[in-house]
Design an enzyme around this catalytic site. Structure first.
Site, PDB file in Angstrom:
ATOM      1  N   TYR A  33       1.769   2.138  -0.791  1.00 26.05           N
ATOM      2  CA  TYR A  33       0.501   2.771  -1.135  1.00 26.05           C
ATOM      3  C   TYR A  33      -0.281   1.903  -2.112  1.00 26.05           C
ATOM      4  CZ  TYR A  33       2.305   4.262  -5.716  1.00 26.05           C
ATOM      5  OH  TYR A  33       2.800   4.276  -6.995  1.00 26.05           O
ATOM      6  N   ARG A  52      -2.709  -6.810  -2.786  1.00 31.16           N
ATOM      7  CA  ARG A  52      -1.341  -6.338  -3.042  1.00 31.16           C
ATOM      8  C   ARG A  52      -0.829  -5.497  -1.873  1.00 31.16           C
ATOM      9  NH1 ARG A  52      -0.291  -3.201  -8.473  1.00 31.16           N
ATOM     10  NH2 ARG A  52      -1.459  -1.621  -7.327  1.00 31.16           N
ATOM     11  N   ARG A 100      14.648   9.602  14.231  1.00 27.21           N
ATOM     12  CA  ARG A 100      15.277   9.201  12.977  1.00 27.21           C
ATOM     13  C   ARG A 100      16.393   8.189  13.210  1.00 27.21           C
ATOM     14  NH1 ARG A 100      19.347  10.179   9.513  1.00 27.21           N
ATOM     15  NH2 ARG A 100      18.828   9.944   7.307  1.00 27.21           N
ATOM     16  N   LYS A 148       5.046  -1.979  -3.681  1.00 22.69           N
ATOM     17  CA  LYS A 148       4.537  -0.677  -4.137  1.00 22.69           C
ATOM     18  C   LYS A 148       4.892   0.404  -3.115  1.00 22.69           C
ATOM     19  CE  LYS A 148       0.362   1.222  -6.296  1.00 22.69           C
ATOM     20  NZ  LYS A 148       0.968   1.758  -7.498  1.00 22.69           N
ATOM     21  N   GLU A 180       8.748  -2.010 -17.519  1.00 24.72           N
ATOM     22  CA  GLU A 180       7.381  -1.475 -17.487  1.00 24.72           C
ATOM     23  C   GLU A 180       7.478   0.014 -17.802  1.00 24.72           C
ATOM     24  OE1 GLU A 180       5.779  -1.769 -13.444  1.00 24.72           O
ATOM     25  OE2 GLU A 180       7.796  -1.595 -12.642  1.00 24.72           O
ATOM     26  N   LEU A 205       6.235  -3.924 -11.050  1.00 24.15           N
ATOM     27  CA  LEU A 205       5.055  -3.989 -10.192  1.00 24.15           C
ATOM     28  C   LEU A 205       4.047  -4.972 -10.782  1.00 24.15           C
ATOM     29  CD1 LEU A 205       3.872  -2.609  -7.610  1.00 24.15           C
ATOM     30  CD2 LEU A 205       2.426  -1.347  -9.186  1.00 24.15           C
TER      31      LEU A 205
END
Ligand code: PMP
Length: 292
Positions: A33, A52, A100, A148, A180, A205
């Site tokens: 995302y 990114r 799945r 991310k 972070e 990140l």
């Protein structure tokens, strides 16, 4: 007010938006995302966020057929349809829908793309005024934090633990050094006014706001050092702060109940916040002049 959201090529009322129960984002957190801030109806640092996004897609072998102009158009349309002045656009891409199975489906399986807006007071933020109280916690996330992904359970747990202890957020620590914060990059300012934030690696990140603030700091002749630091060093620093797309710059006023500096938002954090907002608003207005 019901929002208009974007799902796989269509703009629909949020109550009518749906994705499959077999979506790999839902079953495996197999998705990535981006969150782009909106100030004055305009996107902040959109190019950085799209760059990114591509990096995350490449690292996970996901293929998005939309080009960057189409992505920008989706963002702009959502801002317009939802009359968004200040807040964010959230964009998520997952590996799509398949039976799945741990193995990825065929590369021809279309990805799922979802995007929506969220209103948020970014400039007039009470937390920016007051500053954050943070606690330290062990960093128990996986080893590819540079991607991310939507795998955000540990950061949520960390945030809840912070709230339980009367704090606002958590700084995560690995091998004695801060990686972070739960959803932002962590910075300190030493007694020579040098800004210190951890160097880029797979452990954290690569924040778009981190990069923008670093550029601004250097433009204003501030020294920046990229290295890890301990919680103790942070507690003894002159200032501490965090950066992220929707907080911009938030001062940190205490760490594990020890005041940082005099326990009020630091001057450098406040100045960087102001400079970043000014830079964002001026880019926004020049974009507006070009009718972009
Ligand atoms: N680190 C983490 C773990 C984050 O979740 C975020 C924000 N999503 C950031 C840093 C800040 O990144 P950015 O400045 O690109 O929002």
């Amino acid at each position: 007010m019901s929002r208009t959201v974007y799902v796989n090529g269509q703009y629909v009322p949020e109550s009518e938006a749906s994705i499959s129960v077999f979506d790999r984002g839902f079953l495996f957190a197999d998705g990535i995302y981006e969150v782009t801030a909106v100030l004055n109806g305009r996107l902040m640092d959109f190019e950085g966020h799209v760059a990114r996004l591509h990096r995350s897609l490449n690292e996970l072998n996901m293929h998005l057929t939309l080009n960057d102009n189409a992505l920008r158009d989706i963002h702009r349309q959502l801002i317009e349809k939802n009359d968004l002045q200040e807040g964010l656009v959230y964009l998520q891409v997952t590996r799509g829908v398949a039976d799945r199975d741990f193995a990825y489906p065929d590369a021809s399986t279309p990805v799922t793309l979802v995007a929506f807006t969220q209103q948020k007071a970014i400039i007039d933020s009470p937390l920016a005024e007051r500053g954050l109280r943070v606690i330290s916690l062990p960093d128990m996330r996986w080893g590819r934090r540079d991607i991310k992904t939507v795998q955000l359970l540990y950061p949520s747990m960390a945030k809840m633990e912070a709230k339980k202890r009367g704090a606002d957020d958590a700084w995560l620590v690995e091998s004695g050094l801060v990686t972070e914060a739960s959803s932002s990059n962590a910075w300190i300012v030493d007694h020579d006014n040098t800004l210190i934030t951890r160097e880029l690696s797979r452990s954290l990140l690569h924040g778009i706001t981190r990069r923008a603030v670093m550029q601004l700091a250097r433009q204003h002749d501030m020294k920046v050092e990229e290295r890890g630091f301990t919680i103790k060093e942070a507690q003894n620093a002159r200032e501490a702060f965090v950066t992220s797309a929707t907080s911009l710059v938030y001062p940190v006023i205490s760490i594990d109940q020890r005041s940082v500096g005099d326990g009020t938002p630091g001057d450098i954090a406040k100045a960087l916040r102001r400079l970043y907002i000014e830079a964002g608003l001026s880019v926004s207005s020049s974009e507006a002049e070009q009718g972009a």
